[in-house]
Design an enzyme around this catalytic site. Sequence first.
Site, PDB file in Angstrom:
ATOM      1  N   GLN A  78      35.051  41.941  36.912  1.00 44.32           N
ATOM      2  CA  GLN A  78      35.145  43.332  36.467  1.00 44.32           C
ATOM      3  C   GLN A  78      36.267  43.514  35.449  1.00 44.32           C
ATOM      4  O   GLN A  78      36.036  43.940  34.307  1.00 44.32           O
ATOM      5  CB  GLN A  78      35.388  44.254  37.665  1.00 44.32           C
ATOM      6  CG  GLN A  78      35.762  45.677  37.264  1.00 44.32           C
ATOM      7  CD  GLN A  78      36.164  46.555  38.424  1.00 44.32           C
ATOM      8  OE1 GLN A  78      35.378  47.354  38.889  1.00 44.32           O
ATOM      9  NE2 GLN A  78      37.399  46.403  38.907  1.00 44.32           N
ATOM     10  N   ASP A 133      39.216  25.348  36.289  1.00 36.09           N
ATOM     11  CA  ASP A 133      39.288  25.799  37.674  1.00 36.09           C
ATOM     12  C   ASP A 133      40.744  26.050  38.029  1.00 36.09           C
ATOM     13  O   ASP A 133      41.618  25.238  37.691  1.00 36.09           O
ATOM     14  CB  ASP A 133      38.698  24.733  38.608  1.00 36.09           C
ATOM     15  CG  ASP A 133      38.347  25.284  39.974  1.00 36.09           C
ATOM     16  OD1 ASP A 133      39.259  25.826  40.644  1.00 36.09           O
ATOM     17  OD2 ASP A 133      37.185  25.172  40.383  1.00 36.09           O
ATOM     18  N   SER A 137      48.724  43.314  43.164  1.00 36.27           N
ATOM     19  CA  SER A 137      47.823  44.223  43.877  1.00 36.27           C
ATOM     20  C   SER A 137      48.567  45.168  44.807  1.00 36.27           C
ATOM     21  O   SER A 137      49.591  44.803  45.398  1.00 36.27           O
ATOM     22  CB  SER A 137      46.834  43.387  44.695  1.00 36.27           C
ATOM     23  OG  SER A 137      46.114  44.185  45.614  1.00 36.27           O
ATOM     24  N   GLU A 179      47.564  45.836  47.596  1.00 34.68           N
ATOM     25  CA  GLU A 179      47.442  45.251  48.936  1.00 34.68           C
ATOM     26  C   GLU A 179      48.725  44.540  49.358  1.00 34.68           C
ATOM     27  O   GLU A 179      48.919  44.255  50.539  1.00 34.68           O
ATOM     28  CB  GLU A 179      46.265  44.286  48.994  1.00 34.68           C
ATOM     29  CG  GLU A 179      44.898  44.946  48.938  1.00 34.68           C
ATOM     30  CD  GLU A 179      44.531  45.690  50.220  1.00 34.68           C
ATOM     31  OE1 GLU A 179      44.969  45.247  51.309  1.00 34.68           O
ATOM     32  OE2 GLU A 179      43.819  46.705  50.132  1.00 34.68           O
ATOM     33  N   TYR A 209      44.818  37.767  51.712  1.00 35.39           N
ATOM     34  CA  TYR A 209      44.743  38.143  50.299  1.00 35.39           C
ATOM     35  C   TYR A 209      46.064  38.770  49.853  1.00 35.39           C
ATOM     36  O   TYR A 209      46.641  38.383  48.826  1.00 35.39           O
ATOM     37  CB  TYR A 209      43.596  39.142  50.073  1.00 35.39           C
ATOM     38  CG  TYR A 209      43.596  39.734  48.689  1.00 35.39           C
ATOM     39  CD1 TYR A 209      43.061  39.030  47.614  1.00 35.39           C
ATOM     40  CD2 TYR A 209      44.139  40.995  48.440  1.00 35.39           C
ATOM     41  CE1 TYR A 209      43.069  39.568  46.329  1.00 35.39           C
ATOM     42  CE2 TYR A 209      44.148  41.543  47.164  1.00 35.39           C
ATOM     43  CZ  TYR A 209      43.616  40.822  46.111  1.00 35.39           C
ATOM     44  OH  TYR A 209      43.637  41.357  44.855  1.00 35.39           O
TER      45      TYR A 209
END
Length: 322
Positions: A14, A58, A125, A127, A149
């Site tokens: 996104q 990666d 974040s 969070e 997370y």
Amino acid sequence: METKNALITGITGQDGSYLAEFLLEKGYSVFGLVRRLSTPNVTNISHILRDVHLIEGDMLDQSSIDHALRTSAPAEVYNLAAQSFVATSWQQPVLTGEINALGAVRLLQGIHSLNAGIRFYQASSSEMFGKIEESPQNERTRFHPRSPYGISKVYAYWATVNYRESYGMFCANGILFNHESPRRGIEFVTRKITDAVAQIHNGLAQELRLGNLDAQRDWGFAGDYVRAMWLMLQQDQPDDFVIATGVAHSVRDFVDLAFREVGLDYREHVVVDPAFFRPAEVQFLLGDATKAHRQLGWYPKVAFPDLVRIMVQDDLRRYGTV
């Protein structure tokens, strides 16, 4: 004016897709790090594929990160790659840490080794705040993450600060509160809601099963938030910024507005399912972006009701009803 190169990890997500669009409009040459998949997932950037340069790599592999940095020769690196789903982090905590925490370190170390003058943005974040001790939360609020997370993002945050302070590198953390869009992954609660509304409206489903409807979040539009990322890397000095709308809404508010958009009462379709509750719930997050207003001149443009409407209308179009 000389063209700037930018490398975006997580370009197919996104935020990565909106940021790629934004940087292309600014005249950047945009490179994106993408994982090798048997079926490439480039839906979010399909309309700009010809305009961006994709490099296979990666976040778990230092050599591929170093290769991407050498190939792109960026002036700016935006680290948006992550295992970004909180619920999954409980099932895959080690992988979440490898990608989100150590992945950021691999990028920072690669930049330090190749060219310490590269400017680095880390997607931090809300969070990280988790079990909040004050509200609203700003850049001085103590972190108390409540999920693997959140923990992984705290690690990456402090790694970013550490490279800035230890090596004089231009490293900035954007502590972004929840930001959504029609490009949000279907596993996230906001897209789960708007997709279900479209399905129910079209007679393809009857109910929507959700967890805690009373959890409150500060929700903004992803397209607004990528502008803040770019602004952080244009400053004279690197710093960390909270990016938020300053208004909190409950999941119930989001559900109510989404169902109203198609003339339905959510109470006739939504089932609260304990299976969707987190082991440690984050009940309330509300950001204070005063510093970003003052130093970056950044303000959100899309209000909460408009965000919900945009997402519902887009999902309705997916099912051919708009």
